[in-house]
Design a protein around this motif. Structure first.
Motif, PDB file in Angstrom:
ATOM      1  N   GLN A  21       1.385   4.714   5.588  1.00 42.36           N
ATOM      2  CA  GLN A  21       2.083   4.768   4.336  1.00 42.36           C
ATOM      3  C   GLN A  21       2.836   3.119   3.983  1.00 42.36           C
ATOM      4  O   GLN A  21       3.030   2.786   3.074  1.00 42.36           O
ATOM      5  CB  GLN A  21       3.000   5.731   4.554  1.00 42.36           C
ATOM      6  CG  GLN A  21       2.486   7.050   4.532  1.00 42.36           C
ATOM      7  CD  GLN A  21       3.616   8.230   4.455  1.00 42.36           C
ATOM      8  OE1 GLN A  21       4.712   8.034   4.021  1.00 42.36           O
ATOM      9  NE2 GLN A  21       3.161   9.204   5.273  1.00 42.36           N
ATOM     10  N   ASN A  22       3.191   2.716   5.077  1.00 41.18           N
ATOM     11  CA  ASN A  22       3.815   1.199   5.066  1.00 41.18           C
ATOM     12  C   ASN A  22       2.859   0.407   4.424  1.00 41.18           C
ATOM     13  O   ASN A  22       3.186  -0.762   3.886  1.00 41.18           O
ATOM     14  CB  ASN A  22       4.404   0.774   6.428  1.00 41.18           C
ATOM     15  CG  ASN A  22       5.803   1.464   6.723  1.00 41.18           C
ATOM     16  OD1 ASN A  22       6.563   2.046   5.877  1.00 41.18           O
ATOM     17  ND2 ASN A  22       6.253   1.537   7.924  1.00 41.18           N
ATOM     18  N   THR A  23       1.548   0.304   4.905  1.00 41.78           N
ATOM     19  CA  THR A  23       0.420  -0.500   4.321  1.00 41.78           C
ATOM     20  C   THR A  23       0.186  -0.410   2.902  1.00 41.78           C
ATOM     21  O   THR A  23       0.451  -1.291   2.207  1.00 41.78           O
ATOM     22  CB  THR A  23      -0.540  -0.508   5.175  1.00 41.78           C
ATOM     23  OG1 THR A  23      -0.686  -0.923   6.435  1.00 41.78           O
ATOM     24  CG2 THR A  23      -1.792  -1.311   4.554  1.00 41.78           C
ATOM     25  N   LEU A  24       0.217   0.747   2.593  1.00 43.64           N
ATOM     26  CA  LEU A  24       0.222   1.148   1.163  1.00 43.64           C
ATOM     27  C   LEU A  24       1.305   0.782   0.368  1.00 43.64           C
ATOM     28  O   LEU A  24       1.276   0.059  -0.754  1.00 43.64           O
ATOM     29  CB  LEU A  24       0.070   2.771   0.604  1.00 43.64           C
ATOM     30  CG  LEU A  24      -0.293   3.083  -0.557  1.00 43.64           C
ATOM     31  CD1 LEU A  24      -1.410   2.276  -1.162  1.00 43.64           C
ATOM     32  CD2 LEU A  24      -0.374   4.561  -0.614  1.00 43.64           C
ATOM     33  N   ARG A  25       2.550   0.742   0.625  1.00 43.65           N
ATOM     34  CA  ARG A  25       3.865   0.396   0.126  1.00 43.65           C
ATOM     35  C   ARG A  25       3.615  -1.117  -0.101  1.00 43.65           C
ATOM     36  O   ARG A  25       4.188  -1.565  -1.063  1.00 43.65           O
ATOM     37  CB  ARG A  25       4.804   1.016   0.923  1.00 43.65           C
ATOM     38  CG  ARG A  25       5.401   2.517   0.882  1.00 43.65           C
ATOM     39  CD  ARG A  25       6.691   2.808   1.413  1.00 43.65           C
ATOM     40  NE  ARG A  25       6.848   4.059   1.468  1.00 43.65           N
ATOM     41  CZ  ARG A  25       6.654   4.647   2.566  1.00 43.65           C
ATOM     42  NH1 ARG A  25       6.269   4.100   3.678  1.00 43.65           N
ATOM     43  NH2 ARG A  25       6.782   6.072   2.460  1.00 43.65           N
ATOM     44  N   THR A  26       3.385  -1.896   1.027  1.00 40.18           N
ATOM     45  CA  THR A  26       3.130  -3.144   1.038  1.00 40.18           C
ATOM     46  C   THR A  26       2.088  -3.810  -0.043  1.00 40.18           C
ATOM     47  O   THR A  26       2.172  -4.671  -0.940  1.00 40.18           O
ATOM     48  CB  THR A  26       2.743  -3.789   2.425  1.00 40.18           C
ATOM     49  OG1 THR A  26       3.785  -3.459   3.258  1.00 40.18           O
ATOM     50  CG2 THR A  26       2.682  -5.389   2.119  1.00 40.18           C
TER      51      THR A  26
END
Length: 70
Positions: A21-26
């Protein structure tokens, strides 16, 4: 007219793309993938067709790099 069912939240979108999820947010913050906001609660929403386009473009890019390296 677009429907809410055309969109998914971060967790589902990350699962579809097989990333955290953090990769997607980035990626969304960097403009690598379009992100929309739910006007009622501000949640990030990702359009299913944008996810499909992203997957296709990523696959094509990987194929082109493989051919250039081969």
């Amino acid at each position: 007219m677009e429907k809410l069912s055309d969109y998914v939240q971060v967790a589902k979108a990350a699962h579809i793309l097989s990333v955290s999820q953090n990769t997607l947010r980035t990626w969304a913050a960097d403009g690598k993938i379009p992100v929309h906001r739910n006007p009622a609660n501000g949640y990030r929403l990702f359009k299913r067709s944008d996810l499909a386009d992203f997957l296709r473009e990523t696959a094509e890019s990987a194929t082109n790099k493989k051919h250039h390296l081969g």
